[in-house]
Every structure is written in C-alpha cells, then in structure tokens.
Design a protein around this motif. Structure first.
Motif, PDB file in Angstrom:
ATOM      1  N   VAL A  59       0.827  -1.200   0.000  1.00 26.81           N
ATOM      2  CA  VAL A  59       0.000   0.000   0.000  1.00 26.81           C
ATOM      3  C   VAL A  59       0.866   1.256   0.000  1.00 26.81           C
ATOM      4  CG1 VAL A  59      -1.743   1.306   1.281  1.00 26.81           C
ATOM      5  CG2 VAL A  59      -1.883  -1.199   1.159  1.00 26.81           C
ATOM      6  N   LEU A  60       0.495   2.201  -0.868  1.00 26.44           N
ATOM      7  CA  LEU A  60       1.183   3.487  -0.949  1.00 26.44           C
ATOM      8  C   LEU A  60       0.362   4.608  -0.323  1.00 26.44           C
ATOM      9  CD1 LEU A  60       2.484   3.197  -4.619  1.00 26.44           C
ATOM     10  CD2 LEU A  60       3.742   2.717  -2.504  1.00 26.44           C
ATOM     11  N   ALA A  61      -0.938   4.626  -0.585  1.00 25.06           N
ATOM     12  CA  ALA A  61      -1.801   5.689  -0.068  1.00 25.06           C
ATOM     13  C   ALA A  61      -3.223   5.178   0.061  1.00 25.06           C
ATOM     14  CB  ALA A  61      -1.763   6.914  -0.985  1.00 25.06           C
ATOM     15  N   VAL A  62      -3.943   5.716   1.045  1.00 30.55           N
ATOM     16  CA  VAL A  62      -5.342   5.378   1.275  1.00 30.55           C
ATOM     17  C   VAL A  62      -6.133   6.670   1.421  1.00 30.55           C
ATOM     18  CG1 VAL A  62      -6.977   4.354   2.916  1.00 30.55           C
ATOM     19  CG2 VAL A  62      -4.865   3.144   2.340  1.00 30.55           C
ATOM     20  N   ALA A  63      -7.278   6.742   0.760  1.00 27.46           N
ATOM     21  CA  ALA A  63      -8.174   7.891   0.886  1.00 27.46           C
ATOM     22  C   ALA A  63      -9.388   7.487   1.716  1.00 27.46           C
ATOM     23  CB  ALA A  63      -8.614   8.384  -0.486  1.00 27.46           C
ATOM     24  N   LEU A  64      -9.789   8.371   2.618  1.00 22.60           N
ATOM     25  CA  LEU A  64     -10.962   8.109   3.451  1.00 22.60           C
ATOM     26  C   LEU A  64     -12.213   8.651   2.777  1.00 22.60           C
ATOM     27  CD1 LEU A  64      -9.605   8.971   7.025  1.00 22.60           C
ATOM     28  CD2 LEU A  64      -9.517   6.800   5.765  1.00 22.60           C
ATOM     29  N   GLN A 146       1.274   6.905 -15.300  1.00 21.08           N
ATOM     30  CA  GLN A 146       2.542   7.342 -14.711  1.00 21.08           C
ATOM     31  C   GLN A 146       2.499   8.771 -14.210  1.00 21.08           C
ATOM     32  OE1 GLN A 146       5.808   6.595 -17.384  1.00 21.08           O
ATOM     33  NE2 GLN A 146       5.783   4.380 -17.031  1.00 21.08           N
ATOM     34  N   ASN A 147       1.722   9.630 -14.866  1.00 18.77           N
ATOM     35  CA  ASN A 147       1.710  11.041 -14.472  1.00 18.77           C
ATOM     36  C   ASN A 147       0.683  11.362 -13.394  1.00 18.77           C
ATOM     37  OD1 ASN A 147      -0.490  10.643 -16.176  1.00 18.77           O
ATOM     38  ND2 ASN A 147      -0.385  12.717 -17.043  1.00 18.77           N
ATOM     39  N   VAL A 148       0.099  10.339 -12.762  1.00 17.26           N
ATOM     40  CA  VAL A 148      -0.832  10.531 -11.649  1.00 17.26           C
ATOM     41  C   VAL A 148      -0.166   9.995 -10.391  1.00 17.26           C
ATOM     42  CG1 VAL A 148      -3.098   9.943 -10.692  1.00 17.26           C
ATOM     43  CG2 VAL A 148      -2.843  10.338 -13.156  1.00 17.26           C
ATOM     44  N   SER A 149      -0.031  10.829  -9.360  1.00 14.87           N
ATOM     45  CA  SER A 149       0.629  10.397  -8.137  1.00 14.87           C
ATOM     46  C   SER A 149      -0.215   9.372  -7.391  1.00 14.87           C
ATOM     47  CB  SER A 149       0.899  11.603  -7.226  1.00 14.87           C
ATOM     48  OG  SER A 149      -0.299  12.037  -6.592  1.00 14.87           O
ATOM     49  N   SER A 150       0.420   8.659  -6.479  1.00  7.09           N
ATOM     50  CA  SER A 150      -0.288   7.628  -5.719  1.00  7.09           C
ATOM     51  C   SER A 150      -1.338   8.242  -4.802  1.00  7.09           C
ATOM     52  CB  SER A 150       0.710   6.807  -4.901  1.00  7.09           C
ATOM     53  OG  SER A 150       1.613   6.148  -5.761  1.00  7.09           O
ATOM     54  N   GLU A 151      -1.026   9.373  -4.202  1.00  5.58           N
ATOM     55  CA  GLU A 151      -2.000  10.046  -3.338  1.00  5.58           C
ATOM     56  C   GLU A 151      -3.193  10.521  -4.158  1.00  5.58           C
ATOM     57  OE1 GLU A 151       1.879   9.841  -1.541  1.00  5.58           O
ATOM     58  OE2 GLU A 151       1.280  10.855  -3.397  1.00  5.58           O
TER      59      GLU A 151
END
Length: 388
Positions: A59-64, A146-151
């Motif tokens: 896991v890199l990022a999680v959104a609530l 590729q040009n979209v960050s993980s967050e």
C-alpha cells in the motif's frame, strides 16, 4: 490457490504496520492506533470485506470517505461492521501489486502483474486497506497512469469516480447547482459538470471563495450559513436544469419553499428539471435493522421518484433520482484515472494532508473526515513508491 512467485527484490515480510481499530465510538484517540500486525497472505487469508478475486498490494496511499467514519462510529454495524475486532479500516487504495493468483475465481489469468501500480475502490465494505499490505479486489481496480501520483490516485478512485458517474446525467447547456460542492465528490463534480458542457455551474459550501477558484471554477458560489440558496432571486428567472444534493436535507427544504408559494430555482419535471442525490435527508444516519434501512433509503426515494414523474407534482417539482449505486467493474475507475492523466480532472486533496501513517496522523485524518468539513479528499500516505 497458486500464487505467482515473487522476485527476490519483492520479498513480503511476515509482519507489517497497520491501523487497528479496537471498538466502535467517536473518540479515535482511544480506539485507533497504528500497530504491528500480521501481513495478509494471498490465498490463505480472507479479505475482511468478504469479496472475491483478490490480490495483494504493497500500500502506498489510502483515501478516506464518509463510510470509513461511519463504520468506526458503529452506526451501521449490522451492515458495514467488521467481522471481528481489532480490524483494519480503509477502503480506497493505491499500491503496488505484490502477489497475484495464478488463476482468478472466474477462470483465466489475473490481468495485473507483480510490480503494477494500481488503484482500487472499496468493495462491499470499506475495510482492510490501511496497512502496509492489503488484499484488494481486482474487479474495481486499474493501473495508475505514470503522471498521476499515488495520493491523487487514491483520492480519485472512489469519490471522483462517483462524480464521473453523476456527471453522465448532465447535458450540454445545462445549468447546474451543486450542494456540498467543496467535498470529496463535489470538488470533482464541479469540474465534471463543466467538462460535460454545463453552461452555468453554481456551488453551495462553507467556503465560497474556494468554489470560485481553480480547479472547481464555479460561476457562482453560496455560503449556506449566510444565504439560503433557494432564495437567490437571480436564479428565479433562469432556474436550474439539474440540482445535485451531496450534503443531504435539500429535498425537504425544496418542499417547504414550494409550500410558501415562492418561485423555484429549479425547473419542474415537465420542463425536464432533475434533482439528483447521493444521500438520505439526514446524512448522519444510524441504521441497525433491515426495516430502518428500507425507511431511510428505499421508501422515500421510491415514492419521490414516482410522484415527481407521474403525479401533479410534475408541474412544480423536478424529477427525483437517488444515484448511489456503484458499478462492480473497473470501467468507471479507468475513465476517472484517464481523465486525470489527461489533466481534464484535477484531484482535490484537503491541504492538511496527505497525513502521515502514524497513530496521530491516522487519528487526525479520521477526525477531519468525520467533521464533514474536508476540502476535497482526506488522504493518508502509507509508504513510498519502492520496495524495501
């Protein structure tokens, strides 16, 4: 289940850090911490949200989302509660594929490969994602450009996807009013309305100046604490084609306004006016039985949909539609990520985040989500984009 072998550089540790919730309640300082936990094993452990076709992510990022705060509160425990305590919360995730099954439950190889960076929305319940490793569902998942960050990808995969789906009901030239325009769905729906060709977009929220600025770029913004949007006189002459309620409680207010005999800011059904909502009248609901579920969601929505289409109310009220069914395929996820990669949809993350993956960071993120005053999406950064 046969698992694809992992390269030596992709070793999966037996232990990981994960957010652990020990009970229901509103005081997250008492029930939520980041602790050491067993790493979930593909093929051996069942996802807590009880879905099939799983694969393992680093896991890199999680959104609530609102559902995450609702599960912790226990207000819908009979339907969204975890199978046991402690449990790991979180439903919308971006991560790197760490292990995939040799064959899916439906037969055939998994479409993802170890090393792919993907984003997946929750399936069934928002559970299990807020750890260094998680089992995600492959059906509502796609590779992140590729040009979209993980967050950004974690923020986009659910709420922005809902905005994309709702926007399909907006037509070129429509005048659109969005209640809850500054939230996770609303921040993206303002953009999507314009992308769909809306001629005029107005937003209702706590911070009208933000709604007027890029990337939301509303033509008009109302602070609902200072002005009743139903009483904005300049909208009487040019009523809206579509009113979208993401906040809750707008339909009863619309009925009261009609009873007062005043003009309406939205076209009636006979003039093809529409009212779309994703929430019951009270967005902070508590449900502990099937009957309560039906009374909250099904009965009001069904009755309103009928009498605004076939009754005398067609002359004074817009067509009512509840639009919260999420597809169980990746098509909408793919559309949303593609729009972001083309810079047509800008991810909106609350400036207080991304929050760190610590006990304090996770607690503050959940408090912000529960406050219902986030400016866009609440995101937690779990790890960096590399293998240890």
């Amino acid at each position: 289940m046969t698992i694809h072998a992992q390269p030596a550089s992709f070793q999966i540790p037996p232990k990981m850090r994960a957010a652990q919730c020990t009970g229901y309640g509103d005081n997250v300082d008492q029930i939520l911490s980041v602790l050491e936990h067993d790493t979930p094993r593909l093929g051996a452990d069942k996802p807590p949200a009880a879905f099939k076709n799983e694969m393992l992510l680093k896991v890199l990022a999680v959104a609530l989302a609102p559902g995450d705060a609702r599960v912790i509160s226990g207000k819908t425990r009979e339907f969204q509660g975890p199978p046991s305590f402690p449990y790991t919360p979180g439903g919308d995730v971006c991560g790197i594929v760490a292990a995939v099954p040799e064959e899916t439950k439906k037969g055939g190889p998994c479409k993802f490969r170890v090393g792919d960076r993907v984003a997946a929305r929750f399936m069934n319940k928002p559970l299990g994602m807020l750890g260094e490793y998680a089992l995600c569902n492959t059906s509502v998942c796609d590779v992140v450009p590729q040009n979209v960050s993980s967050e950004d990808a974690a923020a986009l995969v659910s709420s922005a996807m809902v905005a994309v789906i709702i926007a399909d009901r907006i037509h070129e030239g429509d005048r659109v009013l969005i209640y809850g325009a500054g939230g996770g769905v609303g921040s993206h729906l303002c953009q999507m309305a314009r992308l769909r060709g809306a001629s005029y977009v107005a937003g209702v929220g706590r911070e009208p100046q933000r709604l007027l600025e890029k990337p939301l770029s509303c033509d008009y913004a109302v602070d609902y604490k200072k002005i009743d949007p139903l009483s904005v006189e300049e909208w009487y002459d040019k009523p809206f084609d579509v009113v979208i309620d993401l906040a809750g409680g707008v339909w009863p207010a619309l009925l009261r306004h009609r009873s007062s005999g005043g003009p309406s800011i939205v076209k009636p059904a006979k003039a093809n006016g529409h009212y779309l909502t994703t929430t019951p009248d009270d967005p902070i609901f508590e449900i502990h039985s099937v009957w309560a579920l039906l009374k909250t969601f099904l009965f009001p929505s069904l009755w309103r949909a009928i009498y605004t289409r076939y009754g005398l109310s067609r002359a004074s009220l817009p067509k009512y539609s509840y639009v919260m069914a999420l597809p169980e395929t990746s098509e909408a996820v793919t559309r949303t990520l593609t729009l972001a990669s083309e810079n047509k949809l800008i991810p909106c993350i609350d400036p207080q985040g991304p929050f760190p993956f610590t006990s304090d960071g996770v607690r503050r993120a959940f408090e912000l989500q529960a406050s219902k005053h986030a400016k866009g999406k609440v995101v937690i950064k779990v790890s960096c984009e590399k293998w240890d």
